[in-house]
Design an enzyme around this catalytic site. Structure first.
Site, PDB file in Angstrom:
ATOM      1  N   CYS A  78       1.011  -1.223  -0.038  1.00 10.22           N
ATOM      2  CA  CYS A  78      -0.133   0.066  -0.012  1.00 10.22           C
ATOM      3  C   CYS A  78       0.850   1.310   0.063  1.00 10.22           C
ATOM      4  CB  CYS A  78      -0.862   0.171   1.355  1.00 10.22           C
ATOM      5  SG  CYS A  78      -1.998  -1.542   1.332  1.00 10.22           S
ATOM      6  N   HIS A 134      -1.147   6.522   2.256  1.00 13.70           N
ATOM      7  CA  HIS A 134      -1.722   5.275   3.206  1.00 13.70           C
ATOM      8  C   HIS A 134      -1.620   6.137   4.443  1.00 13.70           C
ATOM      9  CE1 HIS A 134      -1.725   1.418   4.717  1.00 13.70           C
ATOM     10  NE2 HIS A 134      -0.934   2.099   5.790  1.00 13.70           N
TER      11      HIS A 134
END
Ligand SMILES: [Ca+2]
Ligand SMILES: [Ca+2]
Length: 467
Positions: A78, A134
C-alpha cells in the site's frame, strides 16, 4: 519565404485543429475524478482474472472508456505504491519501498507535490476522502484538499467471525451498505458530482475494500455460490523453479498458503474476497454514474486504479509483497472527456504514469524529474506504438520488468525469473536459465533502474501486524 509558407501552413493547420476540437469538446481544464481501490487484483470481469467475479459497474466503466489490460503497480504494497502514484516517481528514486516512509517524511520528495496539491496550486478546487496516501496528507501536505471528505473507515465486528487474527477475519458484516465507510464516501462524492460545478475540481476517493478484513453485508456474499467457485491455480510444484533469492518467503506477513489450507478456509476466503470486490464495484458505480451522467459529465475525466494486486494461494502465497503477476497487475481505466469509448490496450504501463498523464490531460505543466511518462499517446490512439517496459520493485534492488510479452525478475542477489506471457499467463515456467532467451533477458534488463536509493528509514512508519 519558404519559412513563411511553412509557418502559415502549420499555423493554419493548428487553427483548424483547435477549431474542430472546440466544436466538439468543452474548453478549459477538465475536472478530474480519481478513484483508488485498495488491494484489488485483476479479478474484474473485463480483465478476465477470475471466471466467477461480478463487477458490472467497472465493466461498464471500461465500456465507456479505455481499459489498460497490462497495467502494473510500481510497489506491491500500500504505502510504497501510493507514494509512487502520488509523486510520479519510482521507489528506487525515492527510497520509499514499503511502509518505511510516507510522502511527507521523505527528504527525496521534499520538493515534490502530490498530484491533487499540484492541481490545487493550478487553481483547482480539491476534495479528497478515504484511503489515498496510506497515512493521509500530513505535515506540509495538510493543505492538499480544500474539502476533506469522509475517511471512509469500515466497521468491524466486536468478536472475530471466522479467523483468529482480527485483520484477516471475514464474514457478512455489518447489516446494511449504509453502515460501510466506503459506501458513505461514495454517497458524499456522488452528491458533489450531482451538482453543476463552476470551478474545475479534482475529486479523489479511496475505497478500503477489498483490503482485509473481508467484511461486507451479506447480500454481497449471497451473489456467489460458495461451493461452485473456481479456486486459484496453486500447484505446489510451481515453486520448484523459483530461485532461493525470492524475498517473499523471507518476509511473509500474511498467512502462508499452508496455514490457509490447514484451516480448511481457502474457499471461504476466496468467497469473501469476491463479495468485497462486488461491494466495492457497487461503490465505484455510485461515483462513476454521477461523474459520467451528472451535470459535469461533458467536462470530466475519470481514472480508476488499484494500488496493487493480491494473491489468494497462487505461488503458495497470500496478499501482496511479491514481484509476480498476482501482486503487480492492477486495474486501470480512464473514461470521460477526450477518452475513447470501449477501447482497450495491452501496452505495458505503470501507475507511476498517472501523474504526468493527468497533468497533460489538464494542461498542467509536468514538473521535472518524473519517472512516469504520459499515456496521452495511447489515449489518442490505443494501438499506437509503445516501446516501453514497466518496472515494479519490492525492497531495494529487487525488480520486475514487464513488456507486452514477458516478465523478467532480477533479485538483489542476482537470482532471476523469466516468464513468457504469450503462453504462460500464470507464470508457471521460469525460463531464466534457458540460453534461447538470453537476448530477451538482456533487452528487459536494460530497463532496470540505474539508480537504487537505499531504503529510507523514518521512525514510526511501519506495517500493522498481520497486514
Ligand atoms: Ca493496498
Ligand atoms: Ca514455476
Amino acid at each position: 519565404m519558404k519559412f513563411l509558407v511553412r509557418f502559415l501552413v502549420v499555423g493554419l493547420g493548428l487553427t483548424a485543429a483547435t477549431f474542430l476540437r472546440a466544436a466538439n469538446e468543452p474548453v478549459g481544464p477538465p475536472n478530474i475524478v480519481f478513484i483508488a481501490i485498495d488491494d484489488l487484483n485483476d479479478w474484474v470481469g473485463c480483465l478476465g482474472g477470475n471466471p466467477d467475479v461480478k463487477t458490472p459497474h467497472m465493466d461498464r466503466l471500461a465500456e465507456r472508456g479505455l481499459l489498460f489490460t497490462n497495467a502494473h503497480c510500481q510497489v506491491p504494497v500500500c504505502m510504497g505504491s501510493r507514494v509512487s502514484v502520488f509523486s510520479g516517481k519510482l521507489a528506487s528514486t525515492t527510497g520509499c519501498y514499503e511502509f518505511n516512509a510516507e510522502f511527507h517524511q521523505a527528504p527525496t520528495l521534499a520538493n515534490d507535490l502530490p498530484i491533487p496539491l499540484l492541481f490545487k496550486r493550478q487553481g483547482y478546487h480539491t476534495l479528497g476522502g478515504g484511503k489515498l496516501l496510506h497515512s493521509g496528507f500530513q505535515g506540509r501536505l495538510a493543505e492538499t484538499f480544500d474539502v476533506q471528505l469522509s475517511p471512509g473507515r469500515n466497521p468491524t465486528p466486536k468478536a472475530m467471525m471466522n479467523w483468529p487474527v482480527k485483520v484477516w477475519d471475514f464474514g457478512p458484516f455489518p447489516e446494511r451498505d449504509e453502515e460501510m465507510g466506503d459506501h458513505q464516501l461514495a454517497a458524499e462524492a456522488a452528491e458533489f458530482l450531482g451538482q453543476a460545478q463552476s470551478k474545475p475540481f479534482f475529486l479523489a476517493v479511496g475505497f478500503h475494500r477489498p483490503h482485509v478484513p473481508l467484511h461486507v453485508p451479506k447480500p454481497w456474499f449471497d451473489l456467489y455460490d460458495r461451493d461452485a467457485l473456481t479456486l486459484p491455480k496453486a500447484p505446489i510444484e510451481d515453486m520448484d523453479d523459483i530461485p532461493e533469492s525470492d524475498i517473499t518467503r523471507q518476509k511473509a506477513i500474511a498467512p502462508s498458503h499452508a496455514e490457509v489450507l490447514k484451516s480448511g478456509k481457502w474457499r471461504d476466503l476466496v468467497h469473501a474476497y469476491l463479495a468485497c470486490i462486488s461491494f466495492v464495484d457497487h461503490c465505484v458505480g455510485m461515483v462513476a454514474d454521477a461523474a459520467m451522467e451528472g451535470p459535469n459529465a461533458g467536462n470530466t475525466v475519470l481514472v480508476l486504479w488499484s494500488d496493487h494486486g493480491f494473491h489468494l494461494g497462487e505461488k503458495q502465497h497470500w496478499a501482496k509483497r511479491t514481484l509476480w503477476a498476482e501482486s503487480t497487475r492492477a486495474p486501470l481505466i480512464f473514461a470521460g472527456r477526450g477518452i475513447p469509448h470501449g477501447a482497450r490496450t495491452d501496452a505495458p504501463v505503470g501507475l507511476v504514469d498517472l501523474y504526468p498523464t493527468l497533468c497533460e490531460l489538464a494542461g498542467v505543466p509536468v514538473p521535472e524529474g518524473r519517472d512516469g511518462v504520459s499515456l496521452r499517446p495511447l489515449i489518442d490512439d490505443p494501438t499506437a506504438d509503445w516501446d516501453r517496459a514497466v518496472v515494479s520493485t519490492w525492497l531495494p534492488n529487487n525488480h520486475s520488468i514487464v513488456d507486452r510479452d514477458w516478465r523478467y525478475i532480477h533479485y538483489a542477489d542476482g537470482g532471476e525469473e523469466l516468464y513468457d506471457h504469450r503462453n504462460d499467463a500464470d507464470e508457471f515456467t521460469n525460463l531464466a536459465s534457458d540460453p534461447r532467451f538470453a537476448d530477451v533477458k538482456k533487452r528487459l534488463a536494460s530497463w532496470l533502474p540505474k539508480q537504487n536509493v537505499p531504503l529510507l528509514k523514518v521512525p514510526g512508519a511501519k506495517a500493522k501486524k498481520g497486514e
